[in-house]
Design a protein around this motif. Structure first.
Motif, mmCIF file in Angstrom:
data_model
loop_
_atom_site.group_PDB
_atom_site.id
_atom_site.type_symbol
_atom_site.label_atom_id
_atom_site.label_comp_id
_atom_site.label_asym_id
_atom_site.label_seq_id
_atom_site.Cartn_x
_atom_site.Cartn_y
_atom_site.Cartn_z
ATOM 1 N N SER A 175 0.934 -1.276 -0.105
ATOM 2 C CA SER A 175 -0.047 0.035 -0.057
ATOM 3 C C SER A 175 0.934 1.438 0.088
ATOM 4 O O SER A 175 0.558 2.071 -0.596
ATOM 5 C CB SER A 175 -0.815 0.013 1.284
ATOM 6 N N TRP A 176 2.037 1.205 0.907
ATOM 7 C CA TRP A 176 2.778 2.480 0.865
ATOM 8 C C TRP A 176 3.452 2.823 -0.476
ATOM 9 O O TRP A 176 3.541 3.954 -0.892
ATOM 10 C CB TRP A 176 3.702 2.053 1.931
ATOM 11 N N HIS A 177 4.007 1.734 -1.004
ATOM 12 C CA HIS A 177 4.478 2.148 -2.353
ATOM 13 C C HIS A 177 3.758 2.108 -3.485
ATOM 14 O O HIS A 177 3.991 2.957 -4.370
ATOM 15 C CB HIS A 177 5.500 0.781 -2.505
ATOM 16 N N VAL A 178 2.531 1.530 -3.465
ATOM 17 C CA VAL A 178 1.438 1.810 -4.271
ATOM 18 C C VAL A 178 1.221 3.182 -4.443
ATOM 19 O O VAL A 178 1.330 4.009 -5.441
ATOM 20 C CB VAL A 178 0.360 1.129 -4.316
ATOM 21 N N THR A 179 1.084 3.857 -3.001
ATOM 22 C CA THR A 179 0.773 5.464 -2.988
ATOM 23 C C THR A 179 2.065 6.169 -3.566
ATOM 24 O O THR A 179 1.755 7.016 -4.381
ATOM 25 C CB THR A 179 0.431 5.502 -1.667
ATOM 26 N N VAL A 185 -5.095 2.014 -8.721
ATOM 27 C CA VAL A 185 -5.766 0.951 -8.282
ATOM 28 C C VAL A 185 -6.317 0.337 -9.665
ATOM 29 O O VAL A 185 -6.502 -1.043 -9.700
ATOM 30 C CB VAL A 185 -6.686 1.180 -7.183
ATOM 31 N N ASP A 186 -6.816 1.043 -10.651
ATOM 32 C CA ASP A 186 -7.398 0.590 -11.734
ATOM 33 C C ASP A 186 -6.493 -0.063 -12.540
ATOM 34 O O ASP A 186 -6.861 -0.805 -13.219
ATOM 35 C CB ASP A 186 -7.975 1.594 -12.372
ATOM 36 N N GLU A 187 -5.252 0.448 -12.575
ATOM 37 C CA GLU A 187 -4.280 -0.149 -13.346
ATOM 38 C C GLU A 187 -3.843 -1.750 -12.842
ATOM 39 O O GLU A 187 -3.670 -2.777 -13.609
ATOM 40 C CB GLU A 187 -2.835 0.474 -13.235
ATOM 41 N N ILE A 188 -3.919 -1.631 -11.563
ATOM 42 C CA ILE A 188 -3.607 -2.842 -10.762
ATOM 43 C C ILE A 188 -4.996 -4.035 -11.189
ATOM 44 O O ILE A 188 -4.639 -5.168 -11.345
ATOM 45 C CB ILE A 188 -3.607 -2.953 -9.279
ATOM 46 N N ASP A 228 -5.375 7.589 4.440
ATOM 47 C CA ASP A 228 -6.114 8.088 3.254
ATOM 48 C C ASP A 228 -6.081 7.168 2.146
ATOM 49 O O ASP A 228 -7.014 7.350 1.363
ATOM 50 C CB ASP A 228 -5.422 9.404 2.831
ATOM 51 N N PHE A 229 -5.211 6.102 1.901
ATOM 52 C CA PHE A 229 -5.314 5.289 0.943
ATOM 53 C C PHE A 229 -6.522 4.355 1.315
ATOM 54 O O PHE A 229 -6.663 3.722 2.305
ATOM 55 C CB PHE A 229 -3.940 4.506 0.822
ATOM 56 N N ASP A 230 -7.066 4.204 0.093
ATOM 57 C CA ASP A 230 -8.405 3.080 0.324
ATOM 58 C C ASP A 230 -8.160 1.651 -0.039
ATOM 59 O O ASP A 230 -7.945 1.172 -0.969
ATOM 60 C CB ASP A 230 -9.380 3.538 -0.780
ATOM 61 N N ASN A 231 -7.676 1.282 1.165
ATOM 62 C CA ASN A 231 -7.144 -0.403 1.041
ATOM 63 C C ASN A 231 -8.490 -1.242 0.694
ATOM 64 O O ASN A 231 -8.251 -2.331 0.047
ATOM 65 C CB ASN A 231 -6.506 -0.861 2.469
ATOM 66 N N ALA A 232 -9.579 -1.174 0.983
ATOM 67 C CA ALA A 232 -10.748 -1.733 0.635
ATOM 68 C C ALA A 232 -10.771 -1.851 -1.063
ATOM 69 O O ALA A 232 -11.017 -3.074 -1.453
ATOM 70 C CB ALA A 232 -12.058 -1.362 1.153
ATOM 71 N N ARG A 273 -9.000 -7.596 9.239
ATOM 72 C CA ARG A 273 -10.223 -8.290 9.262
ATOM 73 C C ARG A 273 -11.078 -7.022 8.715
ATOM 74 O O ARG A 273 -12.091 -7.096 8.010
ATOM 75 C CB ARG A 273 -10.545 -8.873 10.290
ATOM 76 N N ALA A 274 -10.807 -5.773 9.250
ATOM 77 C CA ALA A 274 -11.978 -4.446 9.042
ATOM 78 C C ALA A 274 -11.722 -4.273 7.689
ATOM 79 O O ALA A 274 -12.803 -3.932 6.966
ATOM 80 C CB ALA A 274 -11.675 -3.623 9.919
ATOM 81 N N VAL A 275 -10.375 -4.469 7.093
ATOM 82 C CA VAL A 275 -10.280 -3.966 5.611
ATOM 83 C C VAL A 275 -11.220 -5.085 4.583
ATOM 84 O O VAL A 275 -11.706 -4.602 3.838
ATOM 85 C CB VAL A 275 -8.934 -3.846 5.087
#
Length: 282
Positions: A175-179, A185-188, A228-232, A273-275
């Motif tokens: 997540s950190w490096h993606v940001t 996320v659409d590319e992923i 702030d990053f949307d992990n869901a 689990r929450a994510v």
């Protein structure tokens, strides 16, 4: 019955009060305590830096160490981080292979070169050779895209992985490096099946907390259900790319290290689990 997702705790999530430093990566926490903490929190996967397994084998017989994993319900083991492979350093690969065989590792995390200007294309054949070395173990080799390496974009990572063309090779998305690498996320989500092979979730603030990117990377990550990053959305993108676990979490942060290991690990499991629940509900 809905199957419980396989949760994987990457090394720094359970390493205790040790700040990542290439000169000394060894955890000060006995591996038995780390396994116990992850087991009680419901993790079924664990990652370790190579030196921690070397140190554990100096203290425990391999059979005893593997029994600890089995007794703790740890089904999935990762070793990190393989460096020097792209330059053809056979020794680092040989050493990693020896440890992977000893503990039955399922995944090897590799990283790119520290020279951020190094081209990606010449790395593909070397990555293919590394994947071949671990294929007989049934182990994956995953490259973590990182802002501080030459493999800092999705295009560069795909160049290496798809150029190698190995079934047990792929990319790890953190997540950190993606940001910080500006990966969408659409590319992923649009990746061909088999490219996305591993993940590490964490909470990421939109803006850098401190100016030094290494300090931010190792001191200021948060639990994945915060920031702030949307992990869901990231999880949904991963599933669209054909990935469905193990779901890894990596918390590298001063606040996390300050907690007792069992408390830190439990917080991480609860956040994961929450994510995952949010990714299903959204």
């Amino acid at each position: 019955m809905i199957k419980e997702p396989l949760l994987h705790a990457a090394n720094w999530t359970h390493a205790g009060d040790i700040r990542p430093d290439f000169a000394d990566l060894a955890s000060r926490v006995d591996i038995r305590e780390r396994i116990d903490a992850c087991s009680k929190a419901g993790f079924r996967g664990m990652g370790f830096v190579f030196v921690d397994i070397e140190n554990a084998l100096a203290k425990y017989a391999a059979s005893d160490l593997n029994a600890m994993f089995a007794d703790g319900g740890i089904e999935y083991l990762e070793l990190e981080a393989l460096m020097g492979w792209s330059a053809g350093d056979d020794k680092v690969v040989d050493d990693a292979l020896r440890l992977a065989e000893t503990i039955g590792a399922h995944q090897i995390k590799a990283v790119g070169e520290g020279d951020v200007e190094a081209p990606a294309e010449p790395m593909a054949p070397a990555f293919g050779r590394v994947c071949d070395r671990f294929a007989d173990l049934g182990a994956k080799v995953v490259i973590e895209l990182m802002q501080i390496s030459n493999l800092d974009t999705l295009a560069k990572g795909r160049t290496v992985v798809e150029g190698a063309g190995r079934a047990n090779g792929g990319l790890l998305f953190d997540s950190w490096h993606v940001t910080r690498c500006g990966i969408d996320v659409d590319e992923i989500a649009a990746l061909p099946e088999g490219v996305f092979r591993a993940t590490e979730l964490c909470g990421v603030p939109r803006e850098m907390v401190v100016p030094d990117r290494f300090d931010e990377m190792v001191d200021h990550r948060m639990q994945p259900d915060t920031g702030d990053f949307d992990n869901a959305a990231f999880v949904r993108g991963a599933r669209s790319a054909g990935f469905d676990g193990p779901w890894g979490i990596e918390i590298v942060a001063a606040a996390h290290r300050a907690l007792p290991v069992h408390e830190a690990v439990q917080r991480s499991a609860d956040a994961m689990r929450a994510v995952l629940a949010s990714s299903e509900a959204d």
